[in-house]
Design an enzyme around this catalytic site. Structure first.
Site, short mmCIF file in Angstrom:
data_model
loop_
_atom_site.label_atom_id
_atom_site.label_comp_id
_atom_site.label_asym_id
_atom_site.label_seq_id
_atom_site.Cartn_x
_atom_site.Cartn_y
_atom_site.Cartn_z
CE1 TYR A 75 2.21 -0.08 5.35
CE2 TYR A 75 0.29 0.00 6.78
CZ TYR A 75 0.90 -0.43 5.62
OH TYR A 75 0.20 -1.23 4.75
CG PHE A 230 -2.47 -0.81 -5.10
CD1 PHE A 230 -2.14 -0.01 -4.01
CD2 PHE A 230 -1.44 -1.40 -5.80
CE1 PHE A 230 -0.82 0.19 -3.64
CE2 PHE A 230 -0.12 -1.21 -5.44
CZ PHE A 230 0.19 -0.42 -4.35
N PRO A 231 -7.38 -0.64 -4.19
CG PRO A 231 -8.81 0.21 -2.53
CD PRO A 231 -7.36 -0.13 -2.80
CG LEU A 232 -10.20 3.58 -5.45
CD1 LEU A 232 -10.26 5.00 -4.90
CD2 LEU A 232 -11.55 3.17 -6.03
N GLY A 233 -6.90 1.07 -8.04
CA GLY A 233 -5.94 0.84 -9.11
C GLY A 233 -5.03 2.00 -9.42
N PRO A 237 1.95 5.54 -11.08
CG PRO A 237 3.41 7.34 -11.27
CD PRO A 237 3.20 6.07 -10.51
#
Length: 318
Positions: A75, A230-233, A237
């Protein structure tokens, strides 16, 4: 320091300590009781030119009761780890969780390349220890590249899981890491790894991408924390977004919350061993993520959210 520090407290007039509340409640993680809402530090790399702002986000998370922070040497090529080293104080009781299995690749579509060979895993743990200023990293996730969206290993980067676990367990025995996690792993891979002792799994998982439901339930049975990324997917894109779902939008409007908060809260309600590490580079967004831990659903709303169809998270990009 060893990465597990003393608890932050303040004192009342009676002299009794007052502990910060634990966002989202608590769960077990690598032998510790931690807040179910932690913090993923990846996006702090965007604040490379505003170090004070990045440190302010970290301090706000810690002062809000967050006691586990997810990071990686790749990171910002060590920049984020350096922020953690500066921001976390000996009295904060923050558990630092890092990961290995990739290395920076500036200029690439995904600015990472696989680093899966055992010698690379060891070198990356050593680099994390230096940049974090730790003698031991409490948890290190071995990011496999077998499942979910993102990188795939090719050529000499295709390494047998047993060979990787051998070096990870050796470093655990040496005291360099406290516990081993897995990421982007298949159900078969997790089953193979469980005898080595696995503290957590980090796979792509959300309300609308539930490919790994069987793995989530296996982790629950085995006492392994489930820490979805990616808890909100919505990282790529090509992936659907939780916040575009009509049922999520309706629940948010009814509750007076944001759709993102509803998506995070659903994960907390879905299973008690789910721990969240939502990331952000802004304090306002951080506060919203933490506040998701206060949401409760009535049964009708929960049933409606549960009925949203799952779509695959398989979006290989490299």
């Amino acid at each position: 320091m060893d990465g597990i520090l003393m608890a932050s407290t303040s004192s009342t007039l009676s002299g009794e300590p007052v502990f910060a509340s634990r966002p989202g409640g608590t769960a077990q993680f690598a032998g510790r009781t931690v807040s179910r809402i932690g913090y993923g530090a990846m996006q702090l790399a965007r604040l490379h030119d505003d170090r004070d702002a990045a440190l302010a986000v970290l301090r706000r998370a810690i002062e809000s009761g967050v006691d586990h922070i997810d990071t990686a040497q790749f990171y910002g090529d060590g920049f984020v780890n350096g922020l953690l080293r500066e921001a976390i104080r000996p009295q904060d009781d923050v558990m630092v969780v890092s990961k290995v299995g990739a290395t920076p690749d500036p200029g690439a579509p995904i600015p990472l390349r696989p680093a899966q060979r055992p010698e690379e895993l060891r070198a990356d743990v050593e680099a994390n220890l230096v940049s974090l200023g730790l003698e031991r990293i409490p948890v290190v996730n071995l990011r496999r590249l077998d499942a979910g969206p993102g990188l795939r290993a090719t050529g000499d980067q295709v390494v047998d899981l047993d060979d990787q676990l051998a070096v990870m367990t050796a470093m655990r025995d040496e005291g360099k890491i406290g516990a081993i996690g897995l990421g982007s792993v298949t159900l078969d891979g997790l089953r193979r790894a469980i005898p080595a002792g696995i503290a957590c799994v980090q796979n792509a998982y959300s309300l609308i991408t539930r490919d790994d439901e069987a793995m989530l339930q296996l982790c629950r049975a085995e006492g392994i924390a489930w820490v979805p990324f990616f808890p909100l997917g919505s990282a790529f894109p090509q992936m659907p977004k939780v916040t575009d779902e009509a049922a999520v939008l309706a629940a948010a409007a009814s509750l007076g919350r944001t759709p993102a908060q509803v998506g995070l809260a659903w994960l907390l309600h879905h299973a008690p061993h789910v721990l969240l590490i939502p990331g952000t580079a802004g304090i306002e967004h951080l506060d919203e993520n933490i506040a998701a831990g206060t949401i409760t659903f009535d049964q009708a709303t929960l049933d409606t959210l549960d009925a949203i169809p799952s779509r695959s998270a398989e979006v290989p990009l490299g």
